[in-house]
Design a protein around this motif. Sequence first.
Motif, PDB file in Angstrom:
ATOM      1  N   ILE A 162       0.859  -1.188   0.000  1.00  0.00           N
ATOM      2  CA  ILE A 162       0.000   0.000   0.000  1.00  0.00           C
ATOM      3  C   ILE A 162       0.893   1.236   0.000  1.00  0.00           C
ATOM      4  O   ILE A 162       1.807   1.335   0.822  1.00  0.00           O
ATOM      5  CB  ILE A 162      -0.922   0.003   1.230  1.00  0.00           C
ATOM      6  CG1 ILE A 162      -1.834  -1.226   1.200  1.00  0.00           C
ATOM      7  CG2 ILE A 162      -1.756   1.281   1.285  1.00  0.00           C
ATOM      8  CD1 ILE A 162      -2.648  -1.416   2.463  1.00  0.00           C
ATOM      9  N   PRO A 163       0.681   2.199  -0.913  1.00  0.00           N
ATOM     10  CA  PRO A 163       1.557   3.381  -0.980  1.00  0.00           C
ATOM     11  C   PRO A 163       1.719   4.108   0.345  1.00  0.00           C
ATOM     12  O   PRO A 163       2.790   4.613   0.662  1.00  0.00           O
ATOM     13  CB  PRO A 163       0.868   4.270  -2.020  1.00  0.00           C
ATOM     14  CG  PRO A 163       0.129   3.306  -2.897  1.00  0.00           C
ATOM     15  CD  PRO A 163      -0.320   2.204  -1.996  1.00  0.00           C
ATOM     16  N   MET A 217      -5.875   4.159   5.695  1.00  0.00           N
ATOM     17  CA  MET A 217      -6.311   5.286   6.521  1.00  0.00           C
ATOM     18  C   MET A 217      -7.111   4.816   7.733  1.00  0.00           C
ATOM     19  O   MET A 217      -6.950   5.341   8.844  1.00  0.00           O
ATOM     20  CB  MET A 217      -7.147   6.253   5.676  1.00  0.00           C
ATOM     21  CG  MET A 217      -6.329   7.000   4.626  1.00  0.00           C
ATOM     22  SD  MET A 217      -7.338   8.005   3.502  1.00  0.00           S
ATOM     23  CE  MET A 217      -7.882   6.775   2.328  1.00  0.00           C
ATOM     24  N   LEU A 218      -7.964   3.812   7.541  1.00  0.00           N
ATOM     25  CA  LEU A 218      -8.774   3.315   8.645  1.00  0.00           C
ATOM     26  C   LEU A 218      -7.928   2.581   9.676  1.00  0.00           C
ATOM     27  O   LEU A 218      -8.221   2.628  10.877  1.00  0.00           O
ATOM     28  CB  LEU A 218      -9.882   2.407   8.112  1.00  0.00           C
ATOM     29  CG  LEU A 218     -11.016   3.124   7.379  1.00  0.00           C
ATOM     30  CD1 LEU A 218     -11.958   2.118   6.742  1.00  0.00           C
ATOM     31  CD2 LEU A 218     -11.795   4.038   8.313  1.00  0.00           C
ATOM     32  N   GLN A 219      -6.894   1.881   9.232  1.00  0.00           N
ATOM     33  CA  GLN A 219      -5.989   1.240  10.180  1.00  0.00           C
ATOM     34  C   GLN A 219      -5.265   2.292  11.020  1.00  0.00           C
ATOM     35  O   GLN A 219      -5.091   2.121  12.232  1.00  0.00           O
ATOM     36  CB  GLN A 219      -4.979   0.378   9.423  1.00  0.00           C
ATOM     37  CG  GLN A 219      -5.566  -0.904   8.866  1.00  0.00           C
ATOM     38  CD  GLN A 219      -4.604  -1.640   7.942  1.00  0.00           C
ATOM     39  OE1 GLN A 219      -3.657  -1.055   7.424  1.00  0.00           O
ATOM     40  NE2 GLN A 219      -4.853  -2.921   7.726  1.00  0.00           N
ATOM     41  N   ARG A 220      -4.857   3.351  10.366  1.00  0.00           N
ATOM     42  CA  ARG A 220      -4.169   4.421  11.083  1.00  0.00           C
ATOM     43  C   ARG A 220      -5.090   5.053  12.136  1.00  0.00           C
ATOM     44  O   ARG A 220      -4.677   5.300  13.278  1.00  0.00           O
ATOM     45  CB  ARG A 220      -3.699   5.485  10.091  1.00  0.00           C
ATOM     46  CG  ARG A 220      -2.923   6.619  10.735  1.00  0.00           C
ATOM     47  CD  ARG A 220      -2.298   7.528   9.696  1.00  0.00           C
ATOM     48  NE  ARG A 220      -1.443   8.526  10.345  1.00  0.00           N
ATOM     49  CZ  ARG A 220      -0.637   9.357   9.681  1.00  0.00           C
ATOM     50  NH1 ARG A 220      -0.584   9.311   8.361  1.00  0.00           N
ATOM     51  NH2 ARG A 220       0.101  10.222  10.337  1.00  0.00           N
ATOM     52  N   GLY A 279      -5.092  10.628  10.054  1.00  0.00           N
ATOM     53  CA  GLY A 279      -5.849   9.642   9.287  1.00  0.00           C
ATOM     54  C   GLY A 279      -7.232  10.133   8.921  1.00  0.00           C
ATOM     55  O   GLY A 279      -7.701   9.940   7.797  1.00  0.00           O
ATOM     56  N   LEU A 280      -7.905  10.800   9.867  1.00  0.00           N
ATOM     57  CA  LEU A 280      -9.238  11.337   9.589  1.00  0.00           C
ATOM     58  C   LEU A 280      -9.185  12.476   8.581  1.00  0.00           C
ATOM     59  O   LEU A 280     -10.050  12.582   7.699  1.00  0.00           O
ATOM     60  CB  LEU A 280      -9.880  11.826  10.892  1.00  0.00           C
ATOM     61  CG  LEU A 280     -10.485  10.743  11.785  1.00  0.00           C
ATOM     62  CD1 LEU A 280     -10.781  11.289  13.176  1.00  0.00           C
ATOM     63  CD2 LEU A 280     -11.753  10.175  11.163  1.00  0.00           C
ATOM     64  N   GLN A 281      -8.176  13.333   8.695  1.00  0.00           N
ATOM     65  CA  GLN A 281      -8.040  14.425   7.734  1.00  0.00           C
ATOM     66  C   GLN A 281      -7.890  13.889   6.326  1.00  0.00           C
ATOM     67  O   GLN A 281      -8.540  14.368   5.384  1.00  0.00           O
ATOM     68  CB  GLN A 281      -6.829  15.285   8.103  1.00  0.00           C
ATOM     69  CG  GLN A 281      -7.017  16.143   9.332  1.00  0.00           C
ATOM     70  CD  GLN A 281      -5.756  16.887   9.724  1.00  0.00           C
ATOM     71  OE1 GLN A 281      -4.665  16.585   9.233  1.00  0.00           O
ATOM     72  NE2 GLN A 281      -5.895  17.853  10.607  1.00  0.00           N
ATOM     73  N   ASP A 320      -8.607  -1.638  -0.312  1.00  0.00           N
ATOM     74  CA  ASP A 320      -9.959  -2.165  -0.421  1.00  0.00           C
ATOM     75  C   ASP A 320     -10.516  -2.621   0.918  1.00  0.00           C
ATOM     76  O   ASP A 320     -11.709  -2.737   1.097  1.00  0.00           O
ATOM     77  CB  ASP A 320      -9.998  -3.346  -1.395  1.00  0.00           C
ATOM     78  CG  ASP A 320      -9.805  -2.887  -2.837  1.00  0.00           C
ATOM     79  OD1 ASP A 320     -10.146  -1.727  -3.102  1.00  0.00           O
ATOM     80  OD2 ASP A 320      -9.327  -3.665  -3.657  1.00  0.00           O
ATOM     81  N   HIS A 321      -9.625  -2.906   1.852  1.00  0.00           N
ATOM     82  CA  HIS A 321     -10.068  -3.389   3.153  1.00  0.00           C
ATOM     83  C   HIS A 321      -9.289  -2.676   4.230  1.00  0.00           C
ATOM     84  O   HIS A 321      -8.317  -1.992   3.989  1.00  0.00           O
ATOM     85  CB  HIS A 321      -9.870  -4.908   3.251  1.00  0.00           C
ATOM     86  CG  HIS A 321     -10.554  -5.666   2.160  1.00  0.00           C
ATOM     87  ND1 HIS A 321     -11.919  -5.828   2.111  1.00  0.00           N
ATOM     88  CD2 HIS A 321     -10.058  -6.273   1.047  1.00  0.00           C
ATOM     89  CE1 HIS A 321     -12.243  -6.538   1.036  1.00  0.00           C
ATOM     90  NE2 HIS A 321     -11.140  -6.807   0.371  1.00  0.00           N
TER      91      HIS A 321
END
Length: 585
Positions: free
Chosen positions: A394-395, A400-403, A466-468, A583-584
């Motif tokens: 993953i680049p 983002m959700l993991q972060r 991550g949210l930003q 994707d996940h």
Amino acid sequence: MDNSVAPVTTQKGREDADTISIAHHNPSKGGWAAAIFIIFVEMAERFAYYGLGGNLMNYLTDVHGEPNATAAKNVNTWFGVSALLPLLGAFIADSYLGRFKTILVSSVIYFMGMILLVLAVSVIHGHKSVFFVALYTLAIAEGGHKPCVQTFAADQFDDSNPEERAAKSSFFNWWFLGIVTGACAAILVIIYIQENVGWAAGFGVLAGILAMALILFLVGFNKYRIDKKSIKGSPYTKVVQVIVAAARKWRVSETRDGCGVCYEDDGGQPQSKGRIRQRTNKLRFLEKAMIIDDIDSSSKCRNPWRLCSQNQVEQVKMVISLIPVWISCIMFFAVQEQIHTFMTKQGGTVNRSIGPHFLIPPAALQSLVGVAILITIPIYDRIFVPLARKFTGIPSGITMLQRIGIGLFLSILNMSVAALVETKRLNIARENGLMDSPKTALPMSLWWLVPQYMICGISDAFSVVGLQELFYDQMPEEMRSMGAAAYISIVGVGNFLNSAIISAVQNINSRNGGQKWIGNNLNRSHLDYFYWTMAGLSALNFCGYLWIAKAYVYKNVAQEEPQEEKELMGFYDLPPEKMKSQDHV
């Protein structure tokens, strides 16, 4: 039945779209050369915001004599309103003014509000109402500034350029680093001036910084990429149109003979290459909005409240899909707000002496959060991401959700550590007979408080950034101001939730007649019980977040540029088979 109700794209339409794209992505403008101006402007604005908000709790208790619980609620309310008004600011920016003009107008209001605040604590000191008028004038300015400035800065990077697209991911880390630098400088400098020179002097410095930020923003004008396309309606309206159109056709079936689907947007304008949304399987009930029925087919022009394009429907799906994530992060910001309220009051009870002549202001301990972020972000960006990228493909290293999830978990740890430290502090007060001496410094070093502040900062570095990025990346391009406002509004609702929890705790205490958890004398209170409650609620919230994140699917597009993808893989120096999409979770 004629299913070609969607207008046909003309050659002139293509030429106009190409002209707009070329104008917007002028290679001589934008990129880091433009973004750096906006980063410094945001640093100045954060300097002013935290120079005011960081010590607001002490101002209300020490100058206006408010009880701790009342002051905490007032602080939470101001932070909450400041974070919710961006929803209105985003509407104005996306529908009428555009991001650049909205930032400019907000900056002027910001400066005027700070001048009024200086007058409220000096010339017309004692008029509490004037102070709150100035305070909420600043909240109005915040409402226009916050949803636009980050989005405007991120827009300086061209998504169609693989190198600039990669730079944009890194931009969010350095953007947050700039914000933290401004906040830390304010906490260390302004709060010291407020405590040792005077409140008017402290707020006066903030007014000067805001004036410099306004000038700097105008200096960078010739370097900005400003989308000169006319603003055609509010993105909020487009969301409502899809919902209304789907509701009006809830009985219509796409499989019925003669029914077609509208693929193009109003006016037949083509989507920019790589931006046509794939049809997804989530929220299928909204797809009723793009089915062409008998009424649509017989109409000479499309009624946007009856028929929407596939792109518009998929965009609304993207917006709605973010709502569960939005809800699951509210508790995180309720926890983070403790650094501005009870942690600040907690720090005022311990030994804060460094050397024989220097006493650290309680609110200055908030700078430890910034220190943690300043350490974490570069390590994350330069060491963790490249290493993680080799394993995940993953680049961005992790999704983002993991972060965000890592940050949410750390917030549980934060409250648990804070509760343990508070228990230690209460034991020291009891052992030294200082239970009824709340203003006497306990024989307990301020270094005991360092872990909870540091964990708070590290969790910010994960969840906030991550949210930003999530609310920028996963929103439709024309709704990104709305996305920024949605992210900021989580902070506001988190503040209100924190106030609600405080009120609930107070009501339960008064009803049972037991010892107060939150009182003016912290030595006779049980702040540790309050922290354990926050930790428990955060743990329950984290479980819900994991379930939501597991079901989330990142956006995708139907049109892609094979060569661009090839260049992107080369840029990251990864073989194609290892380059994965998010994707996940």
